[in-house]
Motif scaffolding. Sequence first.
Motif, mmCIF file in Angstrom:
data_model
loop_
_atom_site.group_PDB
_atom_site.id
_atom_site.type_symbol
_atom_site.label_atom_id
_atom_site.label_comp_id
_atom_site.label_asym_id
_atom_site.label_seq_id
_atom_site.Cartn_x
_atom_site.Cartn_y
_atom_site.Cartn_z
ATOM 1 N N ILE A 1 -6.177 -3.626 14.344
ATOM 2 C CA ILE A 1 -4.788 -4.044 14.152
ATOM 3 C C ILE A 1 -4.696 -5.048 13.009
ATOM 4 C CG2 ILE A 1 -2.908 -5.325 15.216
ATOM 5 C CD1 ILE A 1 -3.559 -4.015 17.799
ATOM 6 N N CYS A 2 -5.635 -5.966 13.013
ATOM 7 C CA CYS A 2 -5.632 -6.990 11.970
ATOM 8 C C CYS A 2 -5.738 -6.345 10.599
ATOM 9 C CB CYS A 2 -6.803 -7.929 12.217
ATOM 10 S SG CYS A 2 -6.794 -9.380 11.193
ATOM 11 N N PHE A 3 -6.617 -5.376 10.501
ATOM 12 C CA PHE A 3 -6.882 -4.713 9.234
ATOM 13 C C PHE A 3 -5.668 -3.902 8.786
ATOM 14 C CE2 PHE A 3 -9.437 -1.533 6.747
ATOM 15 C CZ PHE A 3 -9.947 -2.446 5.865
ATOM 16 N N VAL A 4 -5.132 -3.145 9.723
ATOM 17 C CA VAL A 4 -4.012 -2.279 9.367
ATOM 18 C C VAL A 4 -2.785 -3.105 9.025
ATOM 19 C CG1 VAL A 4 -2.439 -0.543 10.278
ATOM 20 C CG2 VAL A 4 -4.878 -0.343 10.697
ATOM 21 N N ALA A 5 -2.559 -4.151 9.830
ATOM 22 C CA ALA A 5 -1.373 -4.986 9.585
ATOM 23 C C ALA A 5 -1.424 -5.612 8.201
ATOM 24 C CB ALA A 5 -1.278 -6.064 10.652
ATOM 25 N N ALA A 6 -2.650 -5.961 7.795
ATOM 26 C CA ALA A 6 -2.776 -6.584 6.483
ATOM 27 C C ALA A 6 -2.349 -5.620 5.379
ATOM 28 C CB ALA A 6 -4.209 -7.043 6.274
ATOM 29 N N TYR A 7 -2.643 -4.329 5.569
ATOM 30 C CA TYR A 7 -2.321 -3.354 4.525
ATOM 31 C C TYR A 7 -0.863 -2.919 4.554
ATOM 32 C CZ TYR A 7 -7.125 -2.755 3.060
ATOM 33 O OH TYR A 7 -8.350 -2.962 2.543
ATOM 34 N N LEU A 8 -0.265 -2.998 5.757
ATOM 35 C CA LEU A 8 1.078 -2.435 5.912
ATOM 36 C C LEU A 8 2.095 -3.062 4.969
ATOM 37 C CD1 LEU A 8 1.626 -1.850 9.717
ATOM 38 C CD2 LEU A 8 1.515 -0.187 7.882
ATOM 39 N N ALA A 9 1.903 -4.346 4.700
ATOM 40 C CA ALA A 9 2.921 -5.043 3.913
ATOM 41 C C ALA A 9 3.097 -4.430 2.544
ATOM 42 C CB ALA A 9 2.539 -6.506 3.786
ATOM 43 N N TYR A 10 2.072 -3.722 2.065
ATOM 44 C CA TYR A 10 2.121 -3.251 0.680
ATOM 45 C C TYR A 10 3.010 -2.039 0.471
ATOM 46 C CZ TYR A 10 -0.989 -6.870 -0.400
ATOM 47 O OH TYR A 10 -1.477 -8.115 -0.572
ATOM 48 N N ILE A 11 3.580 -1.527 1.560
ATOM 49 C CA ILE A 11 4.507 -0.410 1.386
ATOM 50 C C ILE A 11 5.710 -0.843 0.548
ATOM 51 C CG2 ILE A 11 6.096 1.087 2.633
ATOM 52 C CD1 ILE A 11 4.052 1.335 4.778
ATOM 53 N N VAL A 12 6.139 -2.069 0.751
ATOM 54 C CA VAL A 12 7.350 -2.484 0.035
ATOM 55 C C VAL A 12 7.057 -3.479 -1.080
ATOM 56 C CG1 VAL A 12 8.886 -2.052 1.953
ATOM 57 C CG2 VAL A 12 7.775 -4.251 1.765
ATOM 58 N N MET A 13 5.781 -3.650 -1.369
ATOM 59 C CA MET A 13 5.465 -4.657 -2.390
ATOM 60 C C MET A 13 5.693 -4.092 -3.786
ATOM 61 S SD MET A 13 4.552 -7.757 -2.225
ATOM 62 C CE MET A 13 3.572 -8.147 -0.813
ATOM 63 N N PRO A 14 6.539 -4.699 -4.585
ATOM 64 C CA PRO A 14 6.774 -4.172 -5.937
ATOM 65 C C PRO A 14 5.657 -4.580 -6.886
ATOM 66 C CG PRO A 14 8.191 -6.039 -5.507
ATOM 67 C CD PRO A 14 7.358 -5.871 -4.298
#
Lengths: 171, 355, 367, 156, 187
Positions: free
Chosen positions: B111-124
Amino acid sequence: MGLIKKLPVYTEKMPGGGIVMTSLEAALHNAQAKSLWYLLFGTACCAIELMCTGASRYDFDRLGMIFRATPRQADLIIAAGTITKKMAPRLRLLYDQMAEPRYVIAMGGCTIKGGPFYYDSYSVEKGIDHIIPVDVYIPGCPPRPESLLEGCITLQEKIKKQSLLDWQEKD
Amino acid sequence: MTFPVAVLELYPLFRWLSGVLESFGFSANTVLIISYAVLGVIMFSALSIIALFLVWWERKIAAHMQQRFGPMRHGWHGWYQTIMDAIKLLQKEDVRVASRDKIVYFWAPVICFVAAYLAYIVMPWGKNLIVADFNIGILYIMAVTTFTVIALLMAGWGSNNKYALLGGMRSAAQVVSYEIPMVASILTVILFVGSMSMVDIVTSQSGWIFNWFIFKLPFGPIAFVTYLIAATAEANRTPFDIPEAEQELVAGFNIEYSGMKFAMFFLAEFINMFTVSALAATLFLGGWNGWSFIPSWAWFLMKTFGVVFLMMLIRWTYPRLRVDQLMEFAWKFLVPVTFANLILAAVIKYAGWHW
Amino acid sequence: MSDLRTEEYYLNMGPHHPSTHGVCRMVLKMDGEKVKEIEPHIGYLHRSIEKICENRTYAQCIPILDRFEYVTAMSCNYVFALAAERLASIEVPERAEHIRVIMLELNRIASHLLFYGVTAMDIGALTPFLYGLRERESILDLFEMTCGQRLTYNYIRVGGVSRDLPNGFIPKCHEALNTIEKKLADYEGLLNENPIWLVRTVGIGVLPAKVALDYGVSGPCLRASGVQYDLRRNDPYSIYDRFEFDIPVRHNGDCYDRYLLRLDEIRQSIHIVRQALDALPEGDFKAKVSPNFKPPAGEVYARIENSRGELGVHVISDGTKKPLRVKTRGASYNHIAVLPAFATDVLLADLVAIFATMDVIMPEVDR
Amino acid sequence: MDKDQLSAYLTDKSEGKLTLLEVGRHDPIFKVEASQLIEVCTWLRDDEQLKFDFLCNLSGVDTGEQFEVVYQLASTSKSLRVDIKVILPYDGAEIESVQKVWAAANWHEREMWELYGINVKNHGKLEFLLLPEDWDEGFPMRKDWDAPDFIRMPEF
Amino acid sequence: MQGGIGNMGIFKDIKALFSGMRITSKHLGRHAITLQYPEEKWEMPERSRGVVVLLSDKEDGSLNCTSCMLCMRACPTAAIVIDSPRDPETKKRNLKKFEIDFGLCCFCGLCEEACNFSAIKLATKYEFSSADKDSFLWDVNKLQEVGRDVDYIDTRKKKKVAPKKETTPAETKSPEKKPVDQKGENS
């Protein structure tokens, strides 16, 4: 030992797997040797030299060695200092808690044979090889930081020469 | 076909890919899914490389601050040191504590790993370089980054170790406290932009350098500083690194994790740091805006790494706060300051005293 | 709120824990993060130094006692030599006394620099640790140049010192002192005024003077509590009465005072070393002491002020070449014993800070 | 007060409880009977002229014929030093705890108990301090102690 | 929170925080003082105590040791074991066994001081790590081999060059050997 452990077994069965395995072996052991994280374990005089080795003048980080406080994440115990009979079970416990592959450096005379505390001492363990298997011994009382670095390089060479098949047997 | 992914910079690549795939007779939906998967892989590799680079960079910066060299022997200035670390961690035995809570213990690093990556969906990442532009982008980031705390709490609980539990509890208390000032300082930005979309936030700061939000006097700098403090706490870095305080809790929540699982925590920590820095760059430093002779993604990376550098400098200079002082600092100082700042900003916005 | 119940639990800290400075084990009774009771368990480094010394000649005892308190091994050498000299009424040459003072004070500086670094690290700042050790290296260089070892010196002997100062020692020593003096500003700039450092140390772990005396706390920890007691003045040994220096005293007895006091002591030690270097006379560096040194029967308790406090050794001679009994007394022994008396009802992080500022070194406790 | 004055003062004021011994080489050593120990210690601590408020050290000694317990006392305010010695027989050695006078004695007494086997009355917590919890090989600091893995240094 | 971040004068605090940052970033630009060990090496000070070696005569290469056993008696850890039975005819001692156990040795230098014949010395060598525990028991050949190239001052009486007064080597020879290769300023 992690996911990669099973890899060599399969590769060897493949046609031409021998070549793949040799290079894989070299790569894996190279990585192990180049990233030895040591456990922050020191009991006596040698611990101060261990600290000095980590400090600016000698700098363990140069060899890719950083300290971890928990044995789970460490690859290497540098047994720095006298191990007494009271401490010996704890050292064994720490070693058991470490994840394979794990290595041990015995630093200083006390860990080799008891050092100055061999004779007339009722409470010192006479050599830590009675407790845990040791890979490299470093003489000195305490060894200079350079000696310790040299011992670490010796260990790195030793790791690089290992064979993956040793691994399989080790479990 | 119309390609819905808003990665315009990478558009030719995806058009080529979909052309190839369609010629093999895949349906449009399959093509879309495969394209997303490829995009995911690209994103994942980029972030992993960045995380590995950050580990190396941090070690080098720390070393040079302490007049050492840091990694030196493996490659030029030890450039492949962290790659070696990663390979080694993958080889390590996966020690599982006998008394663990099996499910929780297993899923925490994931979860920690995935959550860290998830934010980049909306990162410009740059001009027209964004996976998806939600209209609630910033809210989404706030939501997914908070997943981390659940992971840490799970790790603390699942390990069945008192130190780990203390670490997990500390991290929960810390993130809950610092989320509020963080959101309050982000709200100042949202108030002005009038949109939660990341793209809107960045484009509103385009043009002159004084359009950057940090230069919106008098509340901009305050919002930036409070955001940075809260973000440092959010990313569990010194002086707020109490969940894994080495000297008190040995290794805190990750005390029982070894090998790959630890590597996941380790990388996630650095990606989180990158996330909060990227957010700081996007919200306050104009994101990918800059002179056009340098590509926009380079601007973004430069600004982000600047903030990361600042965080590293802070980490290697200051001592660590105590857990109750941390709470006190959040609730007695940071929360009032950020809310006062928010009100000030609202008044200025309402009165129109800004440019 | 009254129906909220908390449950107390036991936390085992050590013997392998990063901030116990070696192998001290503390069983803590905790309520959440609050430490309710401390029970120190020692003996994980009990190497029976006393038993070993009973079967060694006086000259052979000194290298063994080097390992007793290795951070200031010079003072271990010295205190045993002092005891033997008092037993046999040996006059020590002037030059030897000066060299001894230089070495003792340099070692005190080295020890305090280590304290500075370790304390900062325990409170979470990693960079000061490396800065402290960096300057310590320059002192270790001086030691290595003089006696050949970095840590366990075996330099101060019964009747003098083992070798004269090497050529070029004096300019190099001055250089090292100047560097350290200059760097002290950096150290202070990093921590002294830092608000995080202040909230972590000011008012934390107040050790009242009465408790301190009752438990035999000595050295900087006692002086930080407002008791002006320094053996260099109160029970003068060697030639300390000839030098001009202050005994820094502070009155709050908290972690911050213990920390500041040690920085002050570094300055005073630098001052003493400079005076000793200037006053260094020519002459012998060792009195004539027979290799089969046999002091007359009798007993003596010699004590000196080392960087942690009172370092004492109780030597009983029965007229043979081996001592009948050697009992060593390290300041840290009492510093750990006093912990349960004043460090309760603090948070876990504070306990780490208190432990660090007491400047405990484990072999001195366990022997 | 210098050392001679201190010796004179102590012999004078202690009403015969303290006898000066000859063995002291630097500081005076006084002998005291085990039965009067607490009384004498309290007086030493509380006397206005002496104020021995600091217990430096407490050594147990095995001379081969008898046990001795030596208390090294210091006065922080008056800068004085004195040793107090109690002589105990080899069999059934027992001494009163001085923790009530100086709390510092606690660990020293525990250590003396485990290493020499001198029993300490009213100590409150006589447990192993330095030795392992499962130690069962006797009192290692006694002169006649021996164990299978205890190697004496060869005499050359 | 005594003192407190809020009520201690926020500007003073900020100034202190910045001064800390200034010091660390000042160091960022300085050159490292690190010794890159296997490539660079410190030149040991002359008195530095590394391993114990046996010295050989500078001219004929024979051992200086007369097996007088002084070093064995001086050793505080009994690391030196000498066996040299007296020849019944010539009354001279024959060195049969000379062993030093580096698992016991505490590198105190007492043997060097006890020796009257310039036969034993603590050389400035230190790189002897090994994977074999038994390899630390050095016999006379190994000790001599390691000590071959060790420079020393012969103080034996029978040599003509030897000075009358018995002095330790360090007094007569300049120990002015600073650690070399120290890059950058030590600050």
